[in-house]
Design a protein around this motif. Structure first.
Motif, PDB file in Angstrom:
ATOM      1  N   THR B  57       0.836  -1.201   0.000  1.00 51.57           N
ATOM      2  CA  THR B  57       0.000   0.000   0.000  1.00 51.57           C
ATOM      3  C   THR B  57       0.872   1.253   0.000  1.00 51.57           C
ATOM      4  OG1 THR B  57      -1.709  -1.191   1.176  1.00 51.57           O
ATOM      5  CG2 THR B  57      -1.842   1.197   1.194  1.00 51.57           C
ATOM      6  N   VAL B  58       1.919   1.215   0.779  1.00 46.50           N
ATOM      7  CA  VAL B  58       2.826   2.362   0.813  1.00 46.50           C
ATOM      8  C   VAL B  58       3.490   2.535  -0.550  1.00 46.50           C
ATOM      9  CG1 VAL B  58       4.926   3.294   1.832  1.00 46.50           C
ATOM     10  CG2 VAL B  58       3.236   2.162   3.288  1.00 46.50           C
ATOM     11  N   TYR B  59       3.995   1.456  -1.099  1.00 45.55           N
ATOM     12  CA  TYR B  59       4.639   1.530  -2.416  1.00 45.55           C
ATOM     13  C   TYR B  59       3.657   2.061  -3.464  1.00 45.55           C
ATOM     14  CZ  TYR B  59       9.155  -0.687  -1.518  1.00 45.55           C
ATOM     15  OH  TYR B  59      10.434  -0.942  -1.102  1.00 45.55           O
ATOM     16  N   ARG B  60       2.434   1.536  -3.419  1.00 48.25           N
ATOM     17  CA  ARG B  60       1.463   1.955  -4.427  1.00 48.25           C
ATOM     18  C   ARG B  60       1.078   3.415  -4.257  1.00 48.25           C
ATOM     19  NH1 ARG B  60      -1.380  -3.745  -4.680  1.00 48.25           N
ATOM     20  NH2 ARG B  60      -1.729  -3.312  -2.497  1.00 48.25           N
ATOM     21  N   THR B  61       0.941   3.847  -3.018  1.00 48.41           N
ATOM     22  CA  THR B  61       0.588   5.244  -2.789  1.00 48.41           C
ATOM     23  C   THR B  61       1.708   6.153  -3.303  1.00 48.41           C
ATOM     24  OG1 THR B  61      -0.681   4.616  -0.842  1.00 48.41           O
ATOM     25  CG2 THR B  61      -0.060   6.930  -1.043  1.00 48.41           C
ATOM     26  N   LEU B  62       2.932   5.767  -3.045  1.00 48.09           N
ATOM     27  CA  LEU B  62       4.060   6.565  -3.544  1.00 48.09           C
ATOM     28  C   LEU B  62       4.035   6.623  -5.063  1.00 48.09           C
ATOM     29  CD1 LEU B  62       6.912   5.397  -1.135  1.00 48.09           C
ATOM     30  CD2 LEU B  62       5.821   7.644  -1.219  1.00 48.09           C
ATOM     31  N   GLU B  63       3.657   5.535  -5.685  1.00 48.43           N
ATOM     32  CA  GLU B  63       3.606   5.500  -7.141  1.00 48.43           C
ATOM     33  C   GLU B  63       2.551   6.469  -7.660  1.00 48.43           C
ATOM     34  OE1 GLU B  63       3.009   1.600  -8.672  1.00 48.43           O
ATOM     35  OE2 GLU B  63       3.246   2.276 -10.750  1.00 48.43           O
ATOM     36  N   ILE B  64       1.383   6.442  -7.015  1.00 47.81           N
ATOM     37  CA  ILE B  64       0.307   7.347  -7.420  1.00 47.81           C
ATOM     38  C   ILE B  64       0.731   8.797  -7.258  1.00 47.81           C
ATOM     39  CG2 ILE B  64      -1.989   8.172  -6.800  1.00 47.81           C
ATOM     40  CD1 ILE B  64      -2.664   5.255  -6.032  1.00 47.81           C
ATOM     41  N   LEU B  65       1.302   9.112  -6.113  1.00 45.97           N
ATOM     42  CA  LEU B  65       1.722  10.491  -5.856  1.00 45.97           C
ATOM     43  C   LEU B  65       2.780  10.924  -6.858  1.00 45.97           C
ATOM     44  CD1 LEU B  65       1.882  10.445  -1.952  1.00 45.97           C
ATOM     45  CD2 LEU B  65       0.108  11.431  -3.410  1.00 45.97           C
ATOM     46  N   SER B  66       3.614  10.000  -7.269  1.00 47.80           N
ATOM     47  CA  SER B  66       4.627  10.322  -8.280  1.00 47.80           C
ATOM     48  C   SER B  66       3.961  10.631  -9.615  1.00 47.80           C
ATOM     49  CB  SER B  66       5.613   9.166  -8.439  1.00 47.80           C
ATOM     50  OG  SER B  66       6.292   8.917  -7.225  1.00 47.80           O
ATOM     51  N   GLU B  67       2.993   9.795  -9.971  1.00 46.28           N
ATOM     52  CA  GLU B  67       2.250  10.020 -11.209  1.00 46.28           C
ATOM     53  C   GLU B  67       1.628  11.401 -11.229  1.00 46.28           C
ATOM     54  OE1 GLU B  67       0.568   5.529 -11.984  1.00 46.28           O
ATOM     55  OE2 GLU B  67      -0.847   7.214 -11.942  1.00 46.28           O
ATOM     56  N   LEU B  68       1.095  11.804 -10.094  1.00 50.98           N
ATOM     57  CA  LEU B  68       0.417  13.094  -9.991  1.00 50.98           C
ATOM     58  C   LEU B  68       1.415  14.243  -9.881  1.00 50.98           C
ATOM     59  CD1 LEU B  68      -2.579  12.275  -7.634  1.00 50.98           C
ATOM     60  CD2 LEU B  68      -2.448  12.188 -10.131  1.00 50.98           C
ATOM     61  N   GLY B  69       2.678  13.900  -9.792  1.00 47.06           N
ATOM     62  CA  GLY B  69       3.697  14.953  -9.751  1.00 47.06           C
ATOM     63  C   GLY B  69       3.835  15.615  -8.393  1.00 47.06           C
ATOM     64  N   LEU B  70       3.273  15.006  -7.359  1.00 42.75           N
ATOM     65  CA  LEU B  70       3.342  15.614  -6.030  1.00 42.75           C
ATOM     66  C   LEU B  70       4.638  15.279  -5.323  1.00 42.75           C
ATOM     67  CD1 LEU B  70      -0.343  14.872  -5.056  1.00 42.75           C
ATOM     68  CD2 LEU B  70       0.645  17.108  -5.547  1.00 42.75           C
ATOM     69  N   ILE B  71       5.171  14.117  -5.654  1.00 44.60           N
ATOM     70  CA  ILE B  71       6.466  13.735  -5.107  1.00 44.60           C
ATOM     71  C   ILE B  71       7.303  13.209  -6.261  1.00 44.60           C
ATOM     72  CG2 ILE B  71       5.492  13.121  -2.884  1.00 44.60           C
ATOM     73  CD1 ILE B  71       5.736  10.207  -3.672  1.00 44.60           C
ATOM     74  N   ARG B  72       8.529  12.872  -5.958  1.00 46.68           N
ATOM     75  CA  ARG B  72       9.391  12.381  -7.012  1.00 46.68           C
ATOM     76  C   ARG B  72      10.467  11.505  -6.412  1.00 46.68           C
ATOM     77  NH1 ARG B  72      10.107  13.851 -12.431  1.00 46.68           N
ATOM     78  NH2 ARG B  72      11.917  12.723 -13.108  1.00 46.68           N
ATOM     79  N   PRO B  73      10.716  10.341  -7.029  1.00 46.75           N
ATOM     80  CA  PRO B  73      11.786   9.489  -6.530  1.00 46.75           C
ATOM     81  C   PRO B  73      13.123  10.001  -7.041  1.00 46.75           C
ATOM     82  CG  PRO B  73      10.705   8.427  -8.383  1.00 46.75           C
ATOM     83  CD  PRO B  73       9.994   9.728  -8.151  1.00 46.75           C
ATOM     84  N   VAL B  74      14.098   9.971  -6.178  1.00 48.98           N
ATOM     85  CA  VAL B  74      15.455  10.339  -6.571  1.00 48.98           C
ATOM     86  C   VAL B  74      16.343   9.118  -6.364  1.00 48.98           C
ATOM     87  CG1 VAL B  74      17.424  11.830  -6.084  1.00 48.98           C
ATOM     88  CG2 VAL B  74      15.105  12.727  -5.898  1.00 48.98           C
ATOM     89  N   TYR B  75      17.020   8.715  -7.419  1.00 48.15           N
ATOM     90  CA  TYR B  75      17.870   7.529  -7.369  1.00 48.15           C
ATOM     91  C   TYR B  75      19.308   7.981  -7.254  1.00 48.15           C
ATOM     92  CZ  TYR B  75      13.553   5.766  -9.331  1.00 48.15           C
ATOM     93  OH  TYR B  75      12.238   5.477  -9.542  1.00 48.15           O
ATOM     94  N   GLN B  76      19.903   7.780  -6.104  1.00 48.79           N
ATOM     95  CA  GLN B  76      21.242   8.325  -5.907  1.00 48.79           C
ATOM     96  C   GLN B  76      22.312   7.269  -5.939  1.00 48.79           C
ATOM     97  OE1 GLN B  76      19.760  11.223  -2.499  1.00 48.79           O
ATOM     98  NE2 GLN B  76      21.194   9.662  -1.786  1.00 48.79           N
ATOM     99  N   GLY B  77      21.955   6.044  -6.060  1.00 47.93           N
ATOM    100  CA  GLY B  77      22.965   5.008  -6.009  1.00 47.93           C
ATOM    101  C   GLY B  77      22.270   3.686  -6.126  1.00 47.93           C
ATOM    102  N   THR B  78      22.913   2.650  -5.632  1.00 48.34           N
ATOM    103  CA  THR B  78      22.362   1.333  -5.795  1.00 48.34           C
ATOM    104  C   THR B  78      21.301   1.037  -4.742  1.00 48.34           C
ATOM    105  OG1 THR B  78      22.915  -0.996  -5.700  1.00 48.34           O
ATOM    106  CG2 THR B  78      24.348   0.507  -4.524  1.00 48.34           C
ATOM    107  N   GLY B  79      21.214   1.852  -3.724  1.00 46.94           N
ATOM    108  CA  GLY B  79      20.260   1.603  -2.649  1.00 46.94           C
ATOM    109  C   GLY B  79      18.853   2.023  -3.004  1.00 46.94           C
ATOM    110  N   ALA B  80      18.061   2.255  -1.976  1.00 44.24           N
ATOM    111  CA  ALA B  80      16.660   2.588  -2.170  1.00 44.24           C
ATOM    112  C   ALA B  80      16.484   4.025  -2.665  1.00 44.24           C
ATOM    113  CB  ALA B  80      15.923   2.409  -0.860  1.00 44.24           C
ATOM    114  N   ALA B  81      15.441   4.229  -3.444  1.00 48.47           N
ATOM    115  CA  ALA B  81      15.119   5.568  -3.917  1.00 48.47           C
ATOM    116  C   ALA B  81      14.625   6.423  -2.758  1.00 48.47           C
ATOM    117  CB  ALA B  81      14.042   5.480  -4.995  1.00 48.47           C
TER     118      ALA B  81
END
Lengths: 144, 144
Positions: B57-81
DNA sequence: ATCTCAATTGATATAAAGTATCAATTGAGG
DNA sequence: CCTCAATTGATACTTTATATCAATTGAGAT
């Protein structure tokens, strides 16, 4: 055209790394790829040439080359990192919201900014990430 | 001070997403975190509030919020976004490798840079993220 | 207030990418 | 052509993210 393979080989030896058969094959495959290849992608290519070479060796070689600053991993999403050749300094990214395409650019106005920040916040800078989000020309056309 | 939780909630509903209990808790935790949190980090925080909420549920909510442009994942390395809030186009952070403390700053020398890039790459800039990694004063003291 | 049904949820399984370990092998210098 | 540390690769494991699907929930209709 500079002999990149030679450059890479020398750099390895200068730093005390052996130039083994496996490493030679990996270097060749990496350079032949022209950069922008994933670790596992490189494993496949390498194995067409020399099926015996293991995954770990490829990963480790990429790590060494990264340490030496000859290549650089680029993390563009949740998938595998792409390794790019670092002929020149460093890279910043334009990330398109439409297609997730990543455009690289070199300009770095951040050196100066870094110095400023170092002083003001008493923060020792080790690295930075810059990403611009937006729409590339193609995606503007589509959504227009 | 704008009510971010309200903004986020409305945006979800405007796009036909239900405002469920789980989502409300996740939004609150996300906003409380001030951004710069990983998905699994957020799962932990959320579960302190509501132990029943699942990882998906958390992962999916983050995905939705990303789609809506409210948040954004930042990939800084091999670890978690890391997910960051997209309140206002841009963010500047100093992220300490020692304690993960995040120092924010406002100076933006990137406006000019953005204009330059816009022209050269035919790229319409919507926002940017700048992050400097390094060691804050306290952590330098410890490791010294 | 209750009903209804699609949206949502979460346990579970799986995939994908990277890292750790360690015995066996190799290669560069003596 | 020895020797020994560097290197290798099979294997196992960890972390992060995704797929599946039966059970649950919530928002609008009644």
């Amino acid at each position: 055209m500079d002999d990149q393979l030679g450059v890479f080989s020398n750099r390895l030896q200068q730093h005390g790394y052996r130039l083994t058969t496996a490493r030679r094959v990996i270097l060749e495959a990496l350079l032949a790829s022209g950069g922008h290849i994933t670790a596992d992608g490189l494993v496949e290519v390498v194995r067409q040439q020399s099926p015996g070479i293991g995954r770990m060796t490829v990963y480790r070689t990429l790590e060494i080359l990264s340490e030496l600053g000859l290549i650089r991993p680029v993390y563009q999403g949740t998938g595998a990192a792409h390794y790019i050749l670092m002929e020149n300094g460093h890279h910043h990214h334009l990330v398109c919201s439409g297609c997730d395409r990543v455009i690289e650019f070199d300009e770095c106005v951040l050196e100066e900014m870094g110095r400023l920040i170092s002083g003001r916040f008493d923060f020792q800078i080790q690295g930075h990430v810059v990403e611009f989000f937006g729409l590339c020309a193609d995606c503007r056309r589509v959504s227009a």
